[in-house]
Design a protein around this motif. Sequence first.
Motif, PDB file in Angstrom:
ATOM      1  N   GLY A 158       0.821  -1.303   0.015  1.00 18.15           N
ATOM      2  CA  GLY A 158       0.041  -0.065  -0.083  1.00 18.15           C
ATOM      3  C   GLY A 158       0.722   1.394   0.116  1.00 18.15           C
ATOM      4  N   HIS A 159       1.866   1.065   0.707  1.00 15.24           N
ATOM      5  CA  HIS A 159       2.862   2.266   0.969  1.00 15.24           C
ATOM      6  C   HIS A 159       4.408   1.685   1.132  1.00 15.24           C
ATOM      7  CE1 HIS A 159      -0.575   5.055   1.586  1.00 15.24           C
ATOM      8  NE2 HIS A 159      -1.059   4.034   2.509  1.00 15.24           N
ATOM      9  N   LEU A 160       5.371   2.605   0.742  1.00 18.63           N
ATOM     10  CA  LEU A 160       6.515   2.269   0.682  1.00 18.63           C
ATOM     11  C   LEU A 160       7.252   3.342   1.627  1.00 18.63           C
ATOM     12  CD1 LEU A 160       9.160   0.488  -1.624  1.00 18.63           C
ATOM     13  CD2 LEU A 160       9.763   2.719  -0.576  1.00 18.63           C
ATOM     14  N   LEU A 161       8.014   3.145   2.597  1.00 19.49           N
ATOM     15  CA  LEU A 161       8.882   4.149   3.121  1.00 19.49           C
ATOM     16  C   LEU A 161      10.140   4.234   2.671  1.00 19.49           C
ATOM     17  CD1 LEU A 161       9.347   6.536   5.479  1.00 19.49           C
ATOM     18  CD2 LEU A 161       9.661   4.617   7.271  1.00 19.49           C
ATOM     19  N   VAL A 181      13.522   5.246   3.278  1.00 18.52           N
ATOM     20  CA  VAL A 181      14.006   5.715   4.699  1.00 18.52           C
ATOM     21  C   VAL A 181      15.353   6.657   4.562  1.00 18.52           C
ATOM     22  CG1 VAL A 181      13.521   3.597   6.102  1.00 18.52           C
ATOM     23  CG2 VAL A 181      15.643   3.692   4.817  1.00 18.52           C
ATOM     24  N   SER A 182      15.592   6.895   3.160  1.00 16.78           N
ATOM     25  CA  SER A 182      16.791   7.740   2.923  1.00 16.78           C
ATOM     26  C   SER A 182      16.036   9.073   2.728  1.00 16.78           C
ATOM     27  CB  SER A 182      17.460   7.273   1.367  1.00 16.78           C
ATOM     28  OG  SER A 182      17.935   6.158   1.624  1.00 16.78           O
ATOM     29  N   THR A 183      15.098   9.487   2.288  1.00 18.35           N
ATOM     30  CA  THR A 183      14.355  10.740   2.183  1.00 18.35           C
ATOM     31  C   THR A 183      13.435  11.059   2.950  1.00 18.35           C
ATOM     32  OG1 THR A 183      12.511   9.764   0.357  1.00 18.35           O
ATOM     33  CG2 THR A 183      14.676  10.324  -0.425  1.00 18.35           C
ATOM     34  N   GLY A 184      12.737   9.897   3.683  1.00 14.79           N
ATOM     35  CA  GLY A 184      11.865  10.231   4.781  1.00 14.79           C
ATOM     36  C   GLY A 184      10.092  10.220   3.801  1.00 14.79           C
ATOM     37  N   GLU A 185      10.384  10.061   2.806  1.00 16.91           N
ATOM     38  CA  GLU A 185       9.151   9.986   1.957  1.00 16.91           C
ATOM     39  C   GLU A 185       8.338   8.844   1.949  1.00 16.91           C
ATOM     40  OE1 GLU A 185       8.816  12.613  -1.809  1.00 16.91           O
ATOM     41  OE2 GLU A 185      11.074  11.691  -1.833  1.00 16.91           O
ATOM     42  N   THR A 186       6.958   8.844   2.121  1.00 22.49           N
ATOM     43  CA  THR A 186       6.101   7.597   2.041  1.00 22.49           C
ATOM     44  C   THR A 186       5.612   7.547   0.832  1.00 22.49           C
ATOM     45  OG1 THR A 186       5.835   7.611   4.656  1.00 22.49           O
ATOM     46  CG2 THR A 186       3.976   6.395   2.953  1.00 22.49           C
ATOM     47  N   LEU A 187       5.621   6.649  -0.146  1.00 24.75           N
ATOM     48  CA  LEU A 187       5.452   6.584  -1.501  1.00 24.75           C
ATOM     49  C   LEU A 187       4.139   5.656  -1.683  1.00 24.75           C
ATOM     50  CD1 LEU A 187       9.081   6.107  -2.984  1.00 24.75           C
ATOM     51  CD2 LEU A 187       7.896   8.058  -2.466  1.00 24.75           C
ATOM     52  N   THR A 188       3.450   6.061  -2.596  1.00 21.44           N
ATOM     53  CA  THR A 188       2.141   5.256  -2.907  1.00 21.44           C
ATOM     54  C   THR A 188       2.386   4.925  -4.615  1.00 21.44           C
ATOM     55  OG1 THR A 188       0.763   7.034  -3.311  1.00 21.44           O
ATOM     56  CG2 THR A 188       0.655   6.267  -1.247  1.00 21.44           C
ATOM     57  N   ASP A 189       1.572   3.934  -4.902  1.00 14.59           N
ATOM     58  CA  ASP A 189       1.683   3.359  -6.614  1.00 14.59           C
ATOM     59  C   ASP A 189       3.103   3.123  -6.701  1.00 14.59           C
ATOM     60  OD1 ASP A 189       0.545   2.829  -8.982  1.00 14.59           O
ATOM     61  OD2 ASP A 189       1.418   4.551  -9.763  1.00 14.59           O
ATOM     62  N   VAL A 190       3.770   2.318  -5.772  1.00 13.70           N
ATOM     63  CA  VAL A 190       5.192   2.066  -6.169  1.00 13.70           C
ATOM     64  C   VAL A 190       5.199   0.363  -6.051  1.00 13.70           C
ATOM     65  CG1 VAL A 190       5.885   2.317  -3.682  1.00 13.70           C
ATOM     66  CG2 VAL A 190       7.463   2.636  -5.616  1.00 13.70           C
ATOM     67  N   ALA A 191       6.283  -0.139  -6.634  1.00 13.05           N
ATOM     68  CA  ALA A 191       6.194  -1.713  -6.358  1.00 13.05           C
ATOM     69  C   ALA A 191       7.847  -1.918  -6.456  1.00 13.05           C
ATOM     70  CB  ALA A 191       5.464  -2.565  -7.580  1.00 13.05           C
ATOM     71  N   LEU A 192       8.267  -3.162  -5.675  1.00 13.96           N
ATOM     72  CA  LEU A 192       9.643  -3.534  -5.894  1.00 13.96           C
ATOM     73  C   LEU A 192       9.759  -4.681  -6.558  1.00 13.96           C
ATOM     74  CD1 LEU A 192      10.207  -3.309  -2.049  1.00 13.96           C
ATOM     75  CD2 LEU A 192      11.342  -1.961  -3.399  1.00 13.96           C
ATOM     76  N   VAL A 193      10.740  -4.828  -7.559  1.00 15.07           N
ATOM     77  CA  VAL A 193      10.746  -5.937  -8.314  1.00 15.07           C
ATOM     78  C   VAL A 193      12.049  -6.602  -8.086  1.00 15.07           C
ATOM     79  CG1 VAL A 193      11.399  -6.576 -10.922  1.00 15.07           C
ATOM     80  CG2 VAL A 193       9.848  -4.663 -10.464  1.00 15.07           C
ATOM     81  N   VAL A 194      11.764  -7.828  -7.659  1.00 17.41           N
ATOM     82  CA  VAL A 194      12.575  -8.783  -6.871  1.00 17.41           C
ATOM     83  C   VAL A 194      13.326  -9.800  -7.890  1.00 17.41           C
ATOM     84  CG1 VAL A 194      13.225 -10.105  -4.814  1.00 17.41           C
ATOM     85  CG2 VAL A 194      11.934  -8.253  -4.831  1.00 17.41           C
ATOM     86  N   GLU A 195      14.511  -9.899  -7.955  1.00 19.77           N
ATOM     87  CA  GLU A 195      15.215 -10.919  -8.847  1.00 19.77           C
ATOM     88  C   GLU A 195      16.293 -11.610  -7.905  1.00 19.77           C
ATOM     89  OE1 GLU A 195      16.863 -11.745 -13.245  1.00 19.77           O
ATOM     90  OE2 GLU A 195      16.576  -9.856 -12.835  1.00 19.77           O
TER      91      GLU A 195
END
Length: 425
Positions: free
Chosen positions: A23-26, A28-42
């Motif tokens: 739902g959200h991604l924190l 931690v470097s910028t302190g921003e809480t992001l929405t509409d974001v995904a992590l691609v894992v390989e």
Amino acid sequence: MTDDSPASGAPIGRAARHAVRPGHLLDVSTGETLTDVALVVEGERIAGVVSASDLPSDLPVRDLPGHTVLPGLVDCHSHQIGEEDSGHGYTELLTRTGAQEAMSGVRNARATLEAGFTSVRDVGTYRAFVDVALRDAIDAGWTPGPRMMVAGAYVSCYGGGGDIAGLAPDAEHLVPAELRVGVVSTVDDVRRVVRRILYGGADLVKLIATGSVMSDNGDPGVPELTEEQIRAAVEEAALHGAHVAAHAHGAEGIKRAVRAGVHSIEHGSLMDDEGVAMMAESGTWLVADIYGGDYIAEIGRRDGWRADVLRKNDDTTQTQRAAFEKCLAAGVRIAYGTDSGIYPHEFAARQLAYHVRHGQSPLDAIRSATTRAAELMGWQERIGRLEPGWYADLVAVAGDPLADVRLLEDVRFVMKGGQVVRPLR
């Protein structure tokens, strides 16, 4: 223990390319809480951080709706080996075998990982090199646990906080050699022991520079190693590319350790203003277990811990928190460390609220257990952030940890190296 059934229904293995959509991604470097974001894992790593709406339709996705994702947490002062402290001194180690200590480490490592701590700096065990064996077993995939940086054994004076003390004089010969690998008397002893510990597979060196709260004897305010001995350890460790962490409660012991060049002061309970200034100027890290005193006071009195242990704890708890606040105000570098093993490893996130109570913002408290902890360990390009190339180590909580850092005491999802070790619940 793993969950390889994402929302799309396609199985996800560790080596597969897939995505995590929270739902959200924190950040931690910028302190921003992001929405509409995904992590691609390989495999074990993050391959990309992308807009969730741009994910390919054929990419398996693990959805975490209503949850905030942030990097896996890091504990820079953990004790994975051994039973939880009984408050009755360390002669009890003579009633347990090395095999029992190792098996307790297996249990503790699992609890640590499931609590959201995907990496730890394990700062010592009385029974030498059991932590090395546990680290290697985790790395080999034999047992679940966090990434471990380990100290191998304590470097301590005879009878000091890292020795087995409290025995009758005619029983001293009963202490197994593996419980005294790091006991020293001279500067030459220190150099020999540091080499022995690093050649035995340790990643760092842990000195017992002052007395201890939990040991059978000694005073936390009293130095137990000379400045020359500490400097010898720092010099010898540097030859092997390793850093030195100094257990140091007392003001004089702290200053000896800082002057000698240690990488971090552990505890710092009786630090004076001069010591604070020295740490700020030198860049020495502080790792202070500012939750543990409350646990010891409550559980120790309930369960009848030794009176001297309770007294020493009372003498250092509030002074340690005052020192933490002074270090924070002076700009001392602070990394998160709990002393877990004194209390159950599943409680390791409880201290985050204490960091906030004693002056850090929720974001800085979280950074102390992510980016700052990674920096202390020298692992800042592999853990502590959710960025391409970093390990896919992450946790999820139900809500906003910047509004309530205590949410991290109840993580709902844990991934380490691209593999789910605690499914969403």
